[in-house]
Design an enzyme around this catalytic site. Sequence first.
Site, PDB file in Angstrom:
ATOM      1  N   LEU A 169       0.924  -1.225  -0.072  1.00 50.57           N
ATOM      2  CA  LEU A 169      -0.178   0.059  -0.177  1.00 50.57           C
ATOM      3  C   LEU A 169       0.892   1.085  -0.077  1.00 50.57           C
ATOM      4  O   LEU A 169       1.942   1.437  -0.644  1.00 50.57           O
ATOM      5  CB  LEU A 169      -1.043  -0.010   1.165  1.00 50.57           C
ATOM      6  N   SER A 209      -7.560   9.861  11.033  1.00 45.99           N
ATOM      7  CA  SER A 209      -7.520  11.307  10.640  1.00 45.99           C
ATOM      8  C   SER A 209      -7.938  12.080  11.984  1.00 45.99           C
ATOM      9  O   SER A 209      -8.213  11.350  12.729  1.00 45.99           O
ATOM     10  CB  SER A 209      -8.594  11.830   9.699  1.00 45.99           C
ATOM     11  N   TYR A 237     -17.815  11.286   7.369  1.00 51.32           N
ATOM     12  CA  TYR A 237     -16.454  11.082   7.117  1.00 51.32           C
ATOM     13  C   TYR A 237     -15.757  11.280   8.716  1.00 51.32           C
ATOM     14  O   TYR A 237     -14.934  10.373   8.882  1.00 51.32           O
ATOM     15  CB  TYR A 237     -15.624  12.250   6.239  1.00 51.32           C
ATOM     16  N   LYS A 248     -13.831   8.022  10.407  1.00 53.91           N
ATOM     17  CA  LYS A 248     -12.422   7.975  10.893  1.00 53.91           C
ATOM     18  C   LYS A 248     -12.200   7.578  12.220  1.00 53.91           C
ATOM     19  O   LYS A 248     -11.218   7.155  13.001  1.00 53.91           O
ATOM     20  CB  LYS A 248     -11.668   9.418  10.466  1.00 53.91           C
ATOM     21  N   THR A 297      -1.841  17.368   0.058  1.00 54.93           N
ATOM     22  CA  THR A 297      -1.900  16.301  -1.022  1.00 54.93           C
ATOM     23  C   THR A 297      -2.271  16.745  -2.365  1.00 54.93           C
ATOM     24  O   THR A 297      -2.761  17.942  -2.563  1.00 54.93           O
ATOM     25  CB  THR A 297      -2.911  15.219  -0.736  1.00 54.93           C
TER      26      THR A 297
END
Length: 267
Positions: free
Chosen positions: A23, A156, A171, A175, A206
């Site tokens: 990964l 996160s 979300y 997390k 990112t």
Amino acid sequence: MANRPSPPLTLPSFSLEGKRAGLEFCRAFIQSGCAELALLDLKLSDTEEAAIELSLFAQEQCNIQPDELKVAAIECDVSSEASVQKAYTEILETFGKIDVVVASAGIVENYSALDYPADRARRLFDINVHGVFYTAREAARRMIPNGGGSIVLVSSMSANIVNIPQLQTPYNASKAAVKHMAASLAVEWAKEGVRVNALSPGYMLTKLTKTILEKDIELKNTWEKLTPMGRMGEPEDLAGAIVFLASDASRFMTGSEIRVDGGYCAI
């Protein structure tokens, strides 16, 4: 007096030499001595492109020749248990064993809770939660017979705080689930030699966030102002933490969370 050999500049336990990893975070792993890696992504073409980029990075930045690095590009839909199982079978056929796995697949969407489409919420949980669980479970099934290994689940800072100003309840909940999943699996597999820890990034620059923030400078400024260090993180800022969790430097550490968030959760 005879000259004594100079001590190594880094602790040997921080090395990933001889380890086989799957990964993400592979650049940091390569820089730490890992020479056998598997990259998994939904589209094989994207995975193959990433493998080529990684090989070029190894040559240009680390002076590692092509015959010294083995990178496998594997197609995998982490929301499908069968797809994850197939991917692990291919990894074992290619490398023989797995020492380290980083489960980092995840998506985020911004809707108010009252308006969040049910099908979008299901898809998010299928990837962010179920996909991480399938990835970790299949890793453990292969690590346990070989004496163990290290699994890092990417959570996160949203597992600990509620992000503002964007709305992203599913979300955040996903997390938080990943963070507690790491702790739960760590206890379950501790005596089997499999360590499971969580890595929780803050706001990181990112490729995806850069694309979003190019169209919303005000949002970027807000995130930076809310972060005590006054900036967003670079992907390289996660390198030390991921290598620490993956390597024997953290060999007595399991069920823990490392936050790399510029101090965001401290306020």
